[in-house]
Design an enzyme around this catalytic site. Sequence first.
Site, mmCIF file in Angstrom:
data_model
loop_
_atom_site.group_PDB
_atom_site.id
_atom_site.type_symbol
_atom_site.label_atom_id
_atom_site.label_comp_id
_atom_site.label_asym_id
_atom_site.label_seq_id
_atom_site.Cartn_x
_atom_site.Cartn_y
_atom_site.Cartn_z
ATOM 1 N N TYR A 185 3.198 12.637 10.763
ATOM 2 C CA TYR A 185 3.012 11.185 10.609
ATOM 3 C C TYR A 185 4.367 10.491 10.559
ATOM 4 C CZ TYR A 185 1.942 6.893 7.850
ATOM 5 O OH TYR A 185 1.845 5.609 7.363
ATOM 6 N N ARG A 235 -6.463 7.634 -0.046
ATOM 7 C CA ARG A 235 -5.183 7.684 -0.753
ATOM 8 C C ARG A 235 -5.412 7.630 -2.257
ATOM 9 N NH1 ARG A 235 -2.410 3.399 3.334
ATOM 10 N NH2 ARG A 235 -4.599 2.782 3.476
ATOM 11 N N ALA A 238 -7.711 5.194 -4.407
ATOM 12 C CA ALA A 238 -9.161 5.330 -4.216
ATOM 13 C C ALA A 238 -9.661 6.677 -4.740
ATOM 14 C CB ALA A 238 -9.513 5.141 -2.747
ATOM 15 N N PHE A 240 -8.455 8.354 -7.364
ATOM 16 C CA PHE A 240 -8.551 8.237 -8.828
ATOM 17 C C PHE A 240 -9.651 7.251 -9.235
ATOM 18 C CE2 PHE A 240 -3.863 9.648 -9.869
ATOM 19 C CZ PHE A 240 -4.187 10.938 -9.484
ATOM 20 N N GLY A 256 1.201 16.757 -10.283
ATOM 21 C CA GLY A 256 1.381 15.298 -10.366
ATOM 22 C C GLY A 256 2.804 14.883 -10.674
ATOM 23 N N GLN A 257 3.773 15.685 -10.218
ATOM 24 C CA GLN A 257 5.177 15.407 -10.550
ATOM 25 C C GLN A 257 5.860 14.456 -9.558
ATOM 26 O OE1 GLN A 257 6.575 16.122 -13.527
ATOM 27 N NE2 GLN A 257 4.403 16.639 -13.753
ATOM 28 N N SER A 258 5.256 14.247 -8.394
ATOM 29 C CA SER A 258 5.880 13.348 -7.415
ATOM 30 C C SER A 258 5.930 11.935 -7.979
ATOM 31 C CB SER A 258 5.088 13.341 -6.109
ATOM 32 O OG SER A 258 5.079 14.625 -5.564
ATOM 33 N N LYS A 340 10.155 11.244 -4.177
ATOM 34 C CA LYS A 340 10.518 10.046 -4.944
ATOM 35 C C LYS A 340 10.792 8.924 -3.960
ATOM 36 C CE LYS A 340 14.144 8.805 -8.327
ATOM 37 N NZ LYS A 340 13.400 8.528 -9.547
HETATM 38 P P1 NAD Z 1 -5.961 0.987 7.032
HETATM 39 O O1 NAD Z 1 -6.381 2.325 7.497
HETATM 40 O O2 NAD Z 1 -6.767 0.317 5.982
HETATM 41 O O3 NAD Z 1 -5.873 -0.021 8.289
HETATM 42 C C1 NAD Z 1 -5.616 0.401 9.592
HETATM 43 C C2 NAD Z 1 -6.643 -0.293 10.497
HETATM 44 O O4 NAD Z 1 -6.334 0.026 11.859
HETATM 45 C C3 NAD Z 1 -8.077 0.208 10.251
HETATM 46 O O5 NAD Z 1 -8.931 -0.869 9.998
HETATM 47 C C4 NAD Z 1 -8.444 0.925 11.549
HETATM 48 O O6 NAD Z 1 -9.813 0.780 11.900
HETATM 49 C C5 NAD Z 1 -7.536 0.216 12.559
HETATM 50 N N1 NAD Z 1 -7.284 1.060 13.728
HETATM 51 C C6 NAD Z 1 -6.792 2.343 13.732
HETATM 52 N N2 NAD Z 1 -6.734 2.811 14.991
HETATM 53 C C7 NAD Z 1 -7.203 1.819 15.800
HETATM 54 C C8 NAD Z 1 -7.385 1.726 17.197
HETATM 55 N N3 NAD Z 1 -7.104 2.746 18.015
HETATM 56 N N4 NAD Z 1 -7.869 0.564 17.699
HETATM 57 C C9 NAD Z 1 -8.175 -0.470 16.877
HETATM 58 N N5 NAD Z 1 -8.027 -0.424 15.540
HETATM 59 C C10 NAD Z 1 -7.549 0.706 15.006
HETATM 60 O O7 NAD Z 1 -4.445 1.107 6.560
HETATM 61 P P2 NAD Z 1 -3.480 0.044 5.836
HETATM 62 O O8 NAD Z 1 -3.164 0.549 4.490
HETATM 63 O O9 NAD Z 1 -4.012 -1.319 5.994
HETATM 64 O O10 NAD Z 1 -2.149 0.241 6.695
HETATM 65 C C11 NAD Z 1 -1.780 -0.596 7.776
HETATM 66 C C12 NAD Z 1 -0.444 -0.128 8.345
HETATM 67 O O11 NAD Z 1 0.552 -0.074 7.312
HETATM 68 C C13 NAD Z 1 -0.464 1.263 8.972
HETATM 69 O O12 NAD Z 1 0.346 1.255 10.133
HETATM 70 C C14 NAD Z 1 0.158 2.151 7.928
HETATM 71 O O13 NAD Z 1 0.798 3.271 8.492
HETATM 72 C C15 NAD Z 1 1.146 1.204 7.275
HETATM 73 N N6 NAD Z 1 1.431 1.623 5.889
HETATM 74 C C16 NAD Z 1 0.638 1.233 4.843
HETATM 75 C C17 NAD Z 1 0.957 1.637 3.555
HETATM 76 C C18 NAD Z 1 0.197 1.174 2.343
HETATM 77 O O14 NAD Z 1 0.764 1.261 1.278
HETATM 78 N N7 NAD Z 1 -1.027 0.682 2.432
HETATM 79 C C19 NAD Z 1 2.053 2.470 3.330
HETATM 80 C C20 NAD Z 1 2.815 2.881 4.416
HETATM 81 C C21 NAD Z 1 2.495 2.440 5.695
HETATM 82 N N1 UDP Z 2 -2.522 12.695 -5.206
HETATM 83 C C1 UDP Z 2 -3.053 13.356 -6.305
HETATM 84 N N2 UDP Z 2 -4.418 13.362 -6.497
HETATM 85 C C2 UDP Z 2 -5.284 12.740 -5.657
HETATM 86 C C3 UDP Z 2 -4.733 12.062 -4.524
HETATM 87 C C4 UDP Z 2 -3.356 12.058 -4.332
HETATM 88 O O1 UDP Z 2 -2.312 13.946 -7.110
HETATM 89 O O2 UDP Z 2 -6.501 12.768 -5.910
HETATM 90 C C5 UDP Z 2 -1.045 12.632 -5.013
HETATM 91 C C6 UDP Z 2 -0.496 13.067 -3.669
HETATM 92 O O3 UDP Z 2 -0.303 14.468 -3.637
HETATM 93 C C7 UDP Z 2 0.816 12.309 -3.606
HETATM 94 C C8 UDP Z 2 0.499 11.000 -4.332
HETATM 95 O O4 UDP Z 2 -0.674 11.258 -5.105
HETATM 96 O O5 UDP Z 2 1.806 13.000 -4.344
HETATM 97 C C9 UDP Z 2 0.281 9.787 -3.443
HETATM 98 O O6 UDP Z 2 -0.665 10.078 -2.470
HETATM 99 P P1 UDP Z 2 -1.256 9.035 -1.434
HETATM 100 O O7 UDP Z 2 -2.360 9.708 -0.711
HETATM 101 O O8 UDP Z 2 -1.595 7.751 -2.074
HETATM 102 O O9 UDP Z 2 -0.116 8.741 -0.346
HETATM 103 P P2 UDP Z 2 1.446 8.986 -0.150
HETATM 104 O O10 UDP Z 2 2.153 8.131 -1.137
HETATM 105 O O11 UDP Z 2 1.727 10.446 -0.365
HETATM 106 O O12 UDP Z 2 1.653 8.571 1.251
#
Ligand code: NAD
Ligand code: UDP
Length: 389
Positions: A185, A235, A238, A240, A256-258, A340
């Site tokens: 990813y 993630r 959701a 928890f 859970g140390q991360s 971290k």
């Molecule tokens: P999310 O999964 O809720 O939203 C992504 C949306 O994209 C979904 O609704 C999905 O249906 C749509 N999608 C995926 N593939 C598609 C396709 N081929 N055609 C049309 N639609 C498509 O995720 P999010 O948390 O809203 O994240 C949005 C962006 O932010 C992503 O690029 C993600 O990598 C980035 N991001 C989010 C976080 C966060 O903290 N939420 C952290 C790091 C990166």
């Molecule tokens: N994690 C956990 N229990 C769970 C789900 C996630 O301990 O039920 C941990 C996971 O291993 C990571 C952190 O929580 O260390 C954050 O995970 P998340 O899926 O939110 O995304 P990330 O920050 O790793 O992209």
Amino acid sequence: PPPSAARLDLDGSPIAPLTICMIGAGGFIGSHLCEKLMAETNHVVFAVDVYCDKIRHLVDPAPPHLAGRISFHRLNIKNDSRLEGLIKMADLTINLAAICTPADYNTRPLDTIYSNFIDALPVVKYCSENNKRLIHFSTCEVYGKTIGSFLPSDHPLRKEPEFYVLKEDESPCIFGPIVKQRWSYACAKQLIERLIFAEGAENGLEFTIVRPFNWIGPRMDFIPGVDGPSEGVPRVLACFSNNLLRREPLKLVDGGQSQRTFVYIKDAIEAVLLMIENPARANGQIFNVGNPNNEVTVRELAEMMTEVYGNVSGEPPLDEPMIDVSSEQFYGEGYDDSDKRIPDMTIINKQLGWNPKTPLKDLLETTLTYQHKTYKEAIKRQMSQASAS
Ligand code: NAD
Ligand code: UDP
């Protein structure tokens, strides 16, 4: 009433109404961004996604006061010729579409790489060829592990910020080996960032790259068995929430140390709106968007969520509120973790004057109140049906 047309950008100029093609608008971040744009601006949104459950209240049908402001376009950007037309009709494209749940990275590595790199290619190409601005969502995961993580755990240098603070223009990207497919990813996101940067350098593409640091809040992901597959692993927020709603122990992966820093979605959306409306300050930039003051270990997050959920629901605590599981058991082979994540905020602060506001405790209260209200009855019904059959 429509928002006043006299809104000003950071340099005091009136903000002209934009047409925005938002890809992935039906997801967690997209749904909040659509709401914000509808409530506070005059911009027009083409909301592109394969599903619209999280923005149904805005598009199905659009309420009368939003007529002409937002339209939903159900399409998969992998294979739909309508995409280019929408990008051409818009002033700005925002690409949020991605597979971005860690449970998928090592179990569906091909989908992960295609979604985060290959499927984003036409979006970048259409923007570049048609001279359209692009705001692309990357991730804080492009930083990978911290430099400090390679030092012995008691080494004093681990405490020095230059060994862990993540800076857009200085920090290296440090991934694990290929067999640790978790990093597919991050690697796909890194390559699309490099491609966008190169389009800027060679072809003049106007771009902004966003690196979110654990944005959380209402509507994030799904609750397994209610509005998503029972075996699905969302993630951590959701996961928890689901455990708390079902009164089962929270699962701590590898102790859970991360460490993570969590930012409230509504704070983060403010930053995105500033990017949208201040192109001269945002173009050519890569922005960390997170809250360096909200750092916890995953174990501390579990403790806080347990306490806050107890207050919200009035339910007594479990005898065993948390259990340890190995990452292999929880995610399968090839999982690895970021140790971290502290975002450096210098660039976003300087360019956009943005700072996060909401403390972790407050955002968990709002979010868990929402989770309880939205899901508790459905889960109760489901659990009583299961015990009856
Ligand atoms: P999310 O999964 O809720 O939203 C992504 C949306 O994209 C979904 O609704 C999905 O249906 C749509 N999608 C995926 N593939 C598609 C396709 N081929 N055609 C049309 N639609 C498509 O995720 P999010 O948390 O809203 O994240 C949005 C962006 O932010 C992503 O690029 C993600 O990598 C980035 N991001 C989010 C976080 C966060 O903290 N939420 C952290 C790091 C990166
Ligand atoms: N994690 C956990 N229990 C769970 C789900 C996630 O301990 O039920 C941990 C996971 O291993 C990571 C952190 O929580 O260390 C954050 O995970 P998340 O899926 O939110 O995304 P990330 O920050 O790793 O992209």
